[in-house]
Design an enzyme around this catalytic site. Structure first.
Site, PDB file in Angstrom:
ATOM      1  N   GLU A  87       0.693  -1.255   0.173  1.00  0.00           N
ATOM      2  CA  GLU A  87      -0.060  -0.041   0.082  1.00  0.00           C
ATOM      3  C   GLU A  87       0.979   1.131   0.049  1.00  0.00           C
ATOM      4  OE1 GLU A  87      -2.531  -3.197   1.669  1.00  0.00           O
ATOM      5  OE2 GLU A  87      -0.431  -2.594   2.283  1.00  0.00           O
ATOM      6  N   PHE A 149     -12.194  -7.199  13.487  1.00  0.00           N
ATOM      7  CA  PHE A 149     -10.954  -7.763  12.780  1.00  0.00           C
ATOM      8  C   PHE A 149     -10.645  -6.565  11.844  1.00  0.00           C
ATOM      9  CE2 PHE A 149      -9.357 -10.173   8.894  1.00  0.00           C
ATOM     10  CZ  PHE A 149      -8.021 -10.443   9.616  1.00  0.00           C
ATOM     11  N   GLN A 150      -9.285  -6.176  11.697  1.00  0.00           N
ATOM     12  CA  GLN A 150      -8.741  -5.246  10.845  1.00  0.00           C
ATOM     13  C   GLN A 150      -9.433  -4.059  10.978  1.00  0.00           C
ATOM     14  OE1 GLN A 150      -8.265  -6.942   6.904  1.00  0.00           O
ATOM     15  NE2 GLN A 150      -6.358  -7.564   7.452  1.00  0.00           N
ATOM     16  N   LYS A 199     -17.618  -1.095   4.963  1.00  0.00           N
ATOM     17  CA  LYS A 199     -18.228  -2.101   4.017  1.00  0.00           C
ATOM     18  C   LYS A 199     -19.578  -2.078   3.895  1.00  0.00           C
ATOM     19  CE  LYS A 199     -17.319  -6.887   3.150  1.00  0.00           C
ATOM     20  NZ  LYS A 199     -16.502  -7.976   3.585  1.00  0.00           N
ATOM     21  N   MET A 515      24.027   9.137   3.546  1.00  0.00           N
ATOM     22  CA  MET A 515      24.017  10.498   4.234  1.00  0.00           C
ATOM     23  C   MET A 515      24.318  10.302   5.821  1.00  0.00           C
ATOM     24  SD  MET A 515      23.581  13.596   3.740  1.00  0.00           S
ATOM     25  CE  MET A 515      22.546  14.153   2.317  1.00  0.00           C
TER      26      MET A 515
END
Length: 624
Positions: A87, A149-150, A199, A515
């Site tokens: 993602e 969940f999630q 959802k 760096m």
């Protein structure tokens, strides 16, 4: 100017109160076309909204709570979805797409970890004012707050790093919120907007009609600068003996590069282009004295430090430009024009604030400057240019041959620039290679240069280059990356290979976190704690097993892998990479690990303490 001279609230109010506010452009947001009401699912409404908004490309990866929307996506002939491998990569790809096209970039993710994986890209887009809409799935509305969940409160998480974050629980509101999200992302100061859709809203039945009526009460960004403030700015310019244009990424965001060039040539003053403004004003133009700040040119830093007027357009007085703030441009008055009133006098107090779109302000300022010159006579800037040119001629950008006999990384980047030219797009990760790319590529046009400026996100380059290539498929797109950055997001090479996105990746491989290693050399007595990456050389300079072998890694991802270990082979290897146009190419450029980025202003000190090499500072006191 005394830094204690504050812009009064009344003055800032005057800079905005009689400016012209922006209303949504029906053509820009697809609001001119009328679609009669039709019964659909919430998910179908999402896809239909994207189609009406003119979206053609989306980057994303499905999961449970966004799955309902992936089903009607299959039936859309207008929206092309590119399946990413992470993602964060989807978010950076949407950024690259937006930065190269000027359009809103779009990405999809599911709830929980899918949404939280977008956080870095959202923060990056927020810092660099990139127009982006992230659409995430959320658990069913009735279980929000139960630790389902999630489930993750992505609206709460994203609030500080977006222009706005919406939670959609009602399917009927989807067209309106989608239109609002795109308007917010692309108007005023651009930035990311999150649309989190449950959802249950996606699966509910609803009515889709277009255009929706937006309800953004109080959101009316000012576009036209206050005429009195513009005249005051012109007067300061007319009276200045040592003016400098200090321009930032806002010039590019406003598509105002052409307008700015006319202003700059009318005034005739030196121009410094920040990291985010590279390409806004051509490097080849005589008035361009380079990039200011921590790794800027001596001429740019000296011009700012000695200026009596800063004409600041679309810049925000970032700490990497100013160094120790109370010592920055100590004798200068400040004109500050920006679309975001919150930036005016935030870090440096403005004598003349002008709030509005640079697309409108700059032409008005140009007219005012010409009028002032006609009445008062053109200012003689020749003595000022003699000072600036002394620094430009005495301390040009350059580099030395590495003592270890390895290739100079700056030479690699110079040669990539020479071979690809200004019509190519250059996307950098973060670190030494980013600064070298900013210094040694020739930038001649806006949207030629993409990088993570404000947040400094390692791993930005490959997915952002992927998005840029999708947005502008006819250009050569180079991702100039470091061996550390490359290992954070190189899985998107699979996305590129599968989707025929032929980016070219130059891995500037110094086998270390370059760096960080430079700072350890300069400030930590060369104690190299945890910076050796073992991708080309070990600490003693002996060849080791490459972990990973970037050529084999590229081949495993379906790309072409090349390696260049000798300076005399650089031109040939770049030519090979340029000749390959049907798949991604990764070139492992093995370079010296001891090369450093110069000039450098150490953190926390005045820009007057700039170093052109280790322990070597310019001679500021030499007679001009």
């Amino acid at each position: 100017m005394s830094n204690k001279t504050a812009t009064s609230p009344a003055s800032l109010a005057a800079a905005t109160s009689r400016g012209r506010s922006a209303a949504p452009d029906p053509r820009m947001y697809g609001l001119a076309r009328v679609v009669e009401p039709e019964e659909v699912s919430g998910s179908e409404s999402i896809i239909r909204s994207l189609e009406e908004l003119g979206v053609t490309d989306v980057f994303g990866i499905p999961g449970g709570t966004i799955l309902p929307t992936y089903d009607p996506l299959m039936d859309s002939s207008a929206v092309n979805h590119i399946l990413v491998r992470h993602e964060q990569g989807g978010g950076h790809a949407a950024q690259g797409y937006a930065m190269v096209t000027g359009k809103v970039g779009v990405c999809f993710a599911t709830s929980g970890p899918g949404a939280t994986n977008l956080v870095t890209a959202l923060a990056d887009a927020h810092m660099d004012s990139v127009p982006l809409v992230a659409i995430t799935g959320q658990v069913n509305a009735q279980v929000i707050g139960t630790d389902a969940f999630q489930e993750a409160d992505i609206v709460g998480i994203a609030g500080p790093i977006t222009k706005h974050a919406f939670l959609v629980t009602d399917a009927d509101s989807i067209p309106r919120i989608m239109a609002e999200a795109f308007h917010l992302a692309s108007s005023g100061r651009p930035g990311p907007v999150l649309v989190d859709i449950t959802k249950s809203a996606q699966t509910a039945r609803t009515t889709f009609a277009w255009p929706p009526k937006m309800e953004l009460t109080g959101y009316r960004p000012v576009t036209r600068g206050h005429a009195k403030q513009v005249r005051e700015a012109a007067k300061l310019i007319q009276d200045a003996e040592r003016p400098v244009f200090y321009i930032g990424g806002g010039i590019i965001k406003a598509d105002a590069s052409d307008e700015f060039r006319e202003l700059a040539e009318s005034v005739g003053a030196p121009v410094v282009t920040t990291l985010m403004a590279r390409g806004a004003f051509p490097d080849s133009h005589r008035q361009n004295v380079g990039m200011p700040g921590m790794h800027g040119t001596v001429a740019a830093v000296a011009a700012l430090q000695r200026a009596d007027l800063l004409i600041t357009l679309g810049a925000r007085f970032d700490d990497r430009v100013t160094g120790q703030l109370d010592t920055f441009a100590p004798e200068a008055k400040v004109i500050h024009a920006d679309i975001d009133p919150a930036e005016i006098s935030k870090n440096r107090l403005a004598d003349v604030p002008v709030v509005g779109s640079l697309k409108e302000i700059i032409p008005e300022l140009t007219m005012a400057v010409k009028d002032a010159a006609d009445k008062g006579g053109a200012q003689d800037l020749a003595p000022w240019w003699r000072q600036v040119d002394r620094f430009r001629d005495t301390y040009p950008l350059g580099y030395t041959t590495p003592e270890d006999g390895a290739t100079a990384p700056q030479k690699v980047i110079e040669k990539i620039s020479a071979a690809s030219g200004p019509e190519a797009v250059y996307v950098a990760g973060v670190g030494q290679h980013q600064m070298w790319a900013a210094q040694f590529v020739q930038y001649e046009r806006p949207r030629q240069w993409l990088n993570s400026g404000g947040l400094g996100t390692m791993g930005y380059a490959v997915p952002a280059a992927m998005g840029a290539q999708v947005g502008d498929p006819d250009r050569v797109v180079w991702a100039i990356d470091g061996d550390g950055c490359f290992q954070m997001t190189n899985q998107e090479l699979a996305t590129c290979a599968i989707n025929n996105i032929p980016i070219k990746v130059a891995v500037i491989n110094n086998s270390s976190l370059g760096m960080v290693r430079q700072w350890q050399t300069l400030f930590y007595e060369s104690r190299y704690s945890n910076t050796d990456l073992n991708t080309a050389l070990n600490a003693s300079g002996e060849e080791v097993v490459r972990i990973p072998d970037f050529v084999k890694l590229a081949e495993a991802y379906g790309c072409v892998g090349l390696r260049c270990e000798r300076e005399e082979d650089i031109d040939d290897v770049i030519a090979q990479a340029m000749a390959i146009t049907d798949r991604p190419v990764v070139v492992d450029f093995v370079v010296s690990r001891d090369a450093m980025v110069w000039p450098m202003v150490p953190a926390g000190v005045s820009n007057s303490d700039i170093q052109v090499a280790r322990n070597l500072t310019p001679d500021w006191d030499e007679e001009d």
